[in-house]
Design a protein around this motif. Structure first.
Motif, PDB file in Angstrom:
ATOM      1  N   ASN A  80      -5.605   2.462  -0.880  1.00  0.00           N
ATOM      2  CA  ASN A  80      -4.959   1.676   0.143  1.00  0.00           C
ATOM      3  C   ASN A  80      -4.333   1.616   0.825  1.00  0.00           C
ATOM      4  O   ASN A  80      -3.605   1.432   1.544  1.00  0.00           O
ATOM      5  N   ASN A  81      -4.751   3.229   0.836  1.00  0.00           N
ATOM      6  CA  ASN A  81      -3.385   3.592   1.530  1.00  0.00           C
ATOM      7  C   ASN A  81      -4.158   4.219   2.865  1.00  0.00           C
ATOM      8  O   ASN A  81      -5.148   4.509   3.831  1.00  0.00           O
ATOM      9  N   THR A  82      -3.311   2.730   3.451  1.00  0.00           N
ATOM     10  CA  THR A  82      -3.603   3.040   5.241  1.00  0.00           C
ATOM     11  C   THR A  82      -4.858   4.319   6.635  1.00  0.00           C
ATOM     12  O   THR A  82      -4.780   4.577   6.577  1.00  0.00           O
ATOM     13  N   SER A  83      -2.845   5.216   6.135  1.00  0.00           N
ATOM     14  CA  SER A  83      -3.365   6.546   6.776  1.00  0.00           C
ATOM     15  C   SER A  83      -4.953   7.344   6.041  1.00  0.00           C
ATOM     16  O   SER A  83      -5.652   7.558   6.945  1.00  0.00           O
ATOM     17  N   THR A  84      -4.652   7.116   5.229  1.00  0.00           N
ATOM     18  CA  THR A  84      -6.399   7.773   4.272  1.00  0.00           C
ATOM     19  C   THR A  84      -7.628   6.846   5.109  1.00  0.00           C
ATOM     20  O   THR A  84      -8.550   7.778   5.573  1.00  0.00           O
ATOM     21  N   ILE A  85      -7.371   5.210   4.805  1.00  0.00           N
ATOM     22  CA  ILE A  85      -8.146   5.150   5.479  1.00  0.00           C
ATOM     23  C   ILE A  85      -8.711   5.116   6.799  1.00  0.00           C
ATOM     24  O   ILE A  85      -9.970   5.001   7.022  1.00  0.00           O
ATOM     25  N   GLU A  86      -8.013   4.981   7.058  1.00  0.00           N
ATOM     26  CA  GLU A  86      -7.957   5.444   9.227  1.00  0.00           C
ATOM     27  C   GLU A  86      -8.523   6.600   9.279  1.00  0.00           C
ATOM     28  O   GLU A  86      -9.326   6.852  10.129  1.00  0.00           O
ATOM     29  N   ARG A 100     -11.865   6.654   8.206  1.00  0.00           N
ATOM     30  CA  ARG A 100     -13.093   6.042   9.871  1.00  0.00           C
ATOM     31  C   ARG A 100     -12.983   6.885  10.411  1.00  0.00           C
ATOM     32  O   ARG A 100     -14.214   6.548  11.263  1.00  0.00           O
ATOM     33  N   PRO A 129       0.806  -1.703  -0.061  1.00  0.00           N
ATOM     34  CA  PRO A 129       0.110  -0.313   0.155  1.00  0.00           C
ATOM     35  C   PRO A 129       0.838   1.539   0.128  1.00  0.00           C
ATOM     36  O   PRO A 129       1.705   1.395   0.656  1.00  0.00           O
ATOM     37  N   THR A 171       2.210   4.892   1.467  1.00  0.00           N
ATOM     38  CA  THR A 171       2.864   5.479   2.027  1.00  0.00           C
ATOM     39  C   THR A 171       2.536   6.469   2.168  1.00  0.00           C
ATOM     40  O   THR A 171       2.248   7.419   1.760  1.00  0.00           O
ATOM     41  N   LEU A 214      -7.495   8.947  -1.753  1.00  0.00           N
ATOM     42  CA  LEU A 214      -8.347   7.708  -1.705  1.00  0.00           C
ATOM     43  C   LEU A 214      -7.935   7.450  -3.892  1.00  0.00           C
ATOM     44  O   LEU A 214      -7.794   6.212  -3.546  1.00  0.00           O
TER      45      LEU A 214
END
Length: 79
Positions: free
Chosen positions: A61-67, A70, A17, A19, A56
């Motif tokens: 799938n950028n985890t920081s953006t997804i979090e 959320r 993913p 970063t 996105l």
């Protein structure tokens, strides 16, 4: 050998993913990410979500953006 071939296929099938560093290098996307942070600080949760959803689209799938999305959705629901 069959197991090694399968493991090799799995390793290439799962992309890493993107970063935050990847986002920072993108002169169009990084300001959008920061815009989302500003909206979040100002409690403008829907505007933050909108900005991060555009991020996105460019970097799925950028985890920081997804979090971040959320967290913004949780705060939006609790209003």
């Amino acid at each position: 050998q069959v197991a090694l071939d399968y493991m090799a296929k799995l390793g290439t099938a799962v992309p890493v993913p993107p970063t935050l560093e990847d986002l920072q290098k993108d002169k169009e996307i990084w300001p959008l990410y920061l815009e989302g942070l500003r909206h979040m600080r100002n409690k403008e949760y829907q505007k933050a979500i909108d900005a991060w959803e555009r991020v996105l689209k460019a970097y799925p799938n950028n985890t920081s953006t997804i979090e971040n999305i959320r967290q913004a959705k949780l705060r939006l629901q609790s209003q």
